[in-house]
Write a protein that holds these residues in place. Structure first.
Motif, mmCIF file in Angstrom:
data_model
loop_
_atom_site.group_PDB
_atom_site.id
_atom_site.type_symbol
_atom_site.label_atom_id
_atom_site.label_comp_id
_atom_site.label_asym_id
_atom_site.label_seq_id
_atom_site.Cartn_x
_atom_site.Cartn_y
_atom_site.Cartn_z
ATOM 1 N N GLY A 59 0.800 -1.226 0.000
ATOM 2 C CA GLY A 59 0.000 0.000 0.000
ATOM 3 C C GLY A 59 0.829 1.269 0.000
ATOM 4 N N ASP A 60 2.114 1.179 0.357
ATOM 5 C CA ASP A 60 2.981 2.368 0.341
ATOM 6 C C ASP A 60 3.602 2.623 -1.030
ATOM 7 O OD1 ASP A 60 2.567 2.762 3.028
ATOM 8 O OD2 ASP A 60 4.324 1.558 3.615
ATOM 9 N N SER A 61 3.341 1.742 -1.968
ATOM 10 C CA SER A 61 4.065 1.806 -3.239
ATOM 11 C C SER A 61 3.699 3.049 -4.045
ATOM 12 C CB SER A 61 3.759 0.563 -4.071
ATOM 13 O OG SER A 61 4.165 0.764 -5.407
ATOM 14 N N ILE A 62 4.715 3.760 -4.451
ATOM 15 C CA ILE A 62 4.515 4.938 -5.306
ATOM 16 C C ILE A 62 4.284 4.508 -6.751
ATOM 17 C CG2 ILE A 62 5.669 6.985 -6.224
ATOM 18 C CD1 ILE A 62 6.920 7.267 -3.377
ATOM 19 N N SER A 63 5.056 3.537 -7.214
ATOM 20 C CA SER A 63 4.851 3.116 -8.612
ATOM 21 C C SER A 63 3.449 2.537 -8.807
ATOM 22 C CB SER A 63 5.915 2.105 -9.046
ATOM 23 O OG SER A 63 5.844 0.914 -8.300
ATOM 24 N N ARG A 64 2.931 1.857 -7.782
ATOM 25 C CA ARG A 64 1.557 1.334 -7.908
ATOM 26 C C ARG A 64 0.536 2.468 -7.953
ATOM 27 N NH1 ARG A 64 0.730 -4.282 -6.755
ATOM 28 N NH2 ARG A 64 2.741 -5.262 -6.330
ATOM 29 N N SER A 65 0.790 3.524 -7.157
ATOM 30 C CA SER A 65 -0.165 4.648 -7.204
ATOM 31 C C SER A 65 -0.117 5.303 -8.587
ATOM 32 C CB SER A 65 0.133 5.661 -6.092
ATOM 33 O OG SER A 65 1.302 6.393 -6.383
ATOM 34 N N LEU A 66 1.064 5.324 -9.199
ATOM 35 C CA LEU A 66 1.174 5.940 -10.528
ATOM 36 C C LEU A 66 0.536 5.059 -11.608
ATOM 37 C CD1 LEU A 66 4.828 7.346 -10.315
ATOM 38 C CD2 LEU A 66 2.686 8.584 -9.961
ATOM 39 N N ALA A 76 7.514 0.347 -12.378
ATOM 40 C CA ALA A 76 8.930 -0.043 -12.299
ATOM 41 C C ALA A 76 9.620 0.712 -11.166
ATOM 42 C CB ALA A 76 9.610 0.221 -13.635
ATOM 43 N N PRO A 77 9.561 0.185 -9.960
ATOM 44 C CA PRO A 77 10.301 0.804 -8.855
ATOM 45 C C PRO A 77 11.793 0.517 -8.992
ATOM 46 C CG PRO A 77 9.276 -1.242 -8.103
ATOM 47 C CD PRO A 77 8.852 -1.051 -9.537
ATOM 48 N N MET A 78 12.594 1.427 -8.493
ATOM 49 C CA MET A 78 14.040 1.148 -8.500
ATOM 50 C C MET A 78 14.433 0.469 -7.194
ATOM 51 S SD MET A 78 17.443 3.555 -8.826
ATOM 52 C CE MET A 78 17.484 3.734 -10.593
ATOM 53 N N TYR A 79 14.941 -0.744 -7.304
ATOM 54 C CA TYR A 79 15.520 -1.456 -6.165
ATOM 55 C C TYR A 79 16.968 -1.785 -6.528
ATOM 56 C CZ TYR A 79 10.623 -2.224 -4.807
ATOM 57 O OH TYR A 79 9.299 -2.056 -4.480
ATOM 58 N N ASN A 80 17.882 -1.257 -5.763
ATOM 59 C CA ASN A 80 19.299 -1.492 -6.017
ATOM 60 C C ASN A 80 19.681 -1.215 -7.473
ATOM 61 O OD1 ASN A 80 19.818 -2.060 -3.310
ATOM 62 N ND2 ASN A 80 18.972 -4.111 -3.585
ATOM 63 N N VAL A 139 3.399 1.538 -24.699
ATOM 64 C CA VAL A 139 3.869 1.091 -23.384
ATOM 65 C C VAL A 139 4.151 2.339 -22.546
ATOM 66 C CG1 VAL A 139 5.698 -0.111 -22.122
ATOM 67 C CG2 VAL A 139 4.824 -1.075 -24.266
ATOM 68 N N ILE A 140 3.552 2.393 -21.365
ATOM 69 C CA ILE A 140 3.752 3.522 -20.450
ATOM 70 C C ILE A 140 4.356 2.959 -19.168
ATOM 71 C CG2 ILE A 140 2.654 5.442 -19.229
ATOM 72 C CD1 ILE A 140 0.277 5.117 -21.236
ATOM 73 N N ILE A 141 5.495 3.486 -18.773
ATOM 74 C CA ILE A 141 6.221 2.932 -17.625
ATOM 75 C C ILE A 141 6.284 3.975 -16.519
ATOM 76 C CG2 ILE A 141 8.399 1.939 -16.829
ATOM 77 C CD1 ILE A 141 8.913 1.010 -19.703
ATOM 78 N N ALA A 142 5.769 3.593 -15.338
ATOM 79 C CA ALA A 142 5.808 4.465 -14.159
ATOM 80 C C ALA A 142 7.021 4.088 -13.320
ATOM 81 C CB ALA A 142 4.530 4.306 -13.341
ATOM 82 N N VAL A 143 7.975 5.014 -13.249
ATOM 83 C CA VAL A 143 9.231 4.792 -12.530
ATOM 84 C C VAL A 143 9.173 5.526 -11.192
ATOM 85 C CG1 VAL A 143 11.687 5.397 -12.541
ATOM 86 C CG2 VAL A 143 10.601 4.504 -14.625
#
Ligand SMILES: Cc1cc2nc3c(=O)[nH]c(=O)nc-3n(C[C@H](O)[C@H](O)[C@H](O)COP(=O)(O)O)c2cc1C
Length: 192
Positions: A13-20, A83-87, A124-128
């Motif tokens: 629920g805290d995910s920013i990429s999911r909200s986007l 697409a969240p950035m992890y490492n 294709v639309i990518i939310a980073v």
């Protein structure tokens, strides 16, 4: 219109990429209420690492499952990807999905003039979302391997993605608010 929404964030629920991704899909559906939306949550239902037996096109159960992922991608008119950035890159969950979608003979081929993408025209639309900053001289300068890799991978199959970017979301509340405002403004400007 068929929309495919792919999420890969592990932060729930805290995910920013999911909200986007949700905001992007809501905007597209508002513009075309007859659109159908298929959701694939790669954190809730991860695909396994690709193995030879699971390569799309084969006859094994794993290969058929991979082919279904590929067909789902091919079938969609618009694909919205979180697409969240992890490492410094995207989650391995999203890599496992890409491993089913970047397939010789289906999404690219080696033609007489070299590699040809076989998917021109797909939107294709990518939310980073990424915690730090990656511009010249910034803390992450030289370490941006998320957006650059996705732009390259999709370019390889003939797709030029639109990117919606929230950057610096872990750099303090002011930066978070600014990043969300910038990303949401970009979403309002997306073509229907
Ligand atoms: C496991 C993990 C690794 C992260 N690694 C990075 C990183 O390498 N660079 C960065 O800028 N931010 C990093 N962050 C911050 C995330 O990019 C940021 O929180 C972003 O909002 C994640 O997307 P999400 O909110 O959709 O999960 C990391 C966060 C987590 C949870």
């Amino acid at each position: 219109m068929k929309l495919l929404q792919i999420d890969s964030s592990i932060t729930g629920g805290d995910s920013i990429s999911r909200s986007l991704t949700a905001a992007i899909v809501a905007k597209l559906v508002a513009a075309d209420p007859a659109a159908t939306v298929t959701k694939r949550d790669l954190a809730a239902a991860p695909l396994p690492h690709l193995e030879l037996a699971a390569y799309p096109g084969g006859e094994s159960e794993a290969a058929l499952a991979s082919t279904a992922v590929l067909e789902e991608f091919l079938d969609a008119d618009i694909v919205v990807i979180g697409a969240p950035m992890y490492n410094f890159t995207f989650p391995s969950q999203l890599k496992a999905w890409l491993d089913r979608v970047i397939v010789a003979g289906r999404t690219f081929r080696h033609g007489p003039n070299g590699v040809e993408g076989l998917i021109p025209g797909k939107r294709v639309i990518i939310a980073v979302s990424r915690g730090n900053f990656y511009g010249p001289g910034a803390v992450g300068d030289g370490l941006e391997h998320l957006q650059t890799l996705l732009a390259g991978v999709f370019g390889f199959i003939g797709v030029t993605p639109d990117f919606i970017v929230a950057e610096g979301v872990r750099a303090g509340p002011d930066h978070l608010a600014a990043a969300l405002a910038t990303a949401n403004q970009a979403i309002t400007r997306l073509a229907a």
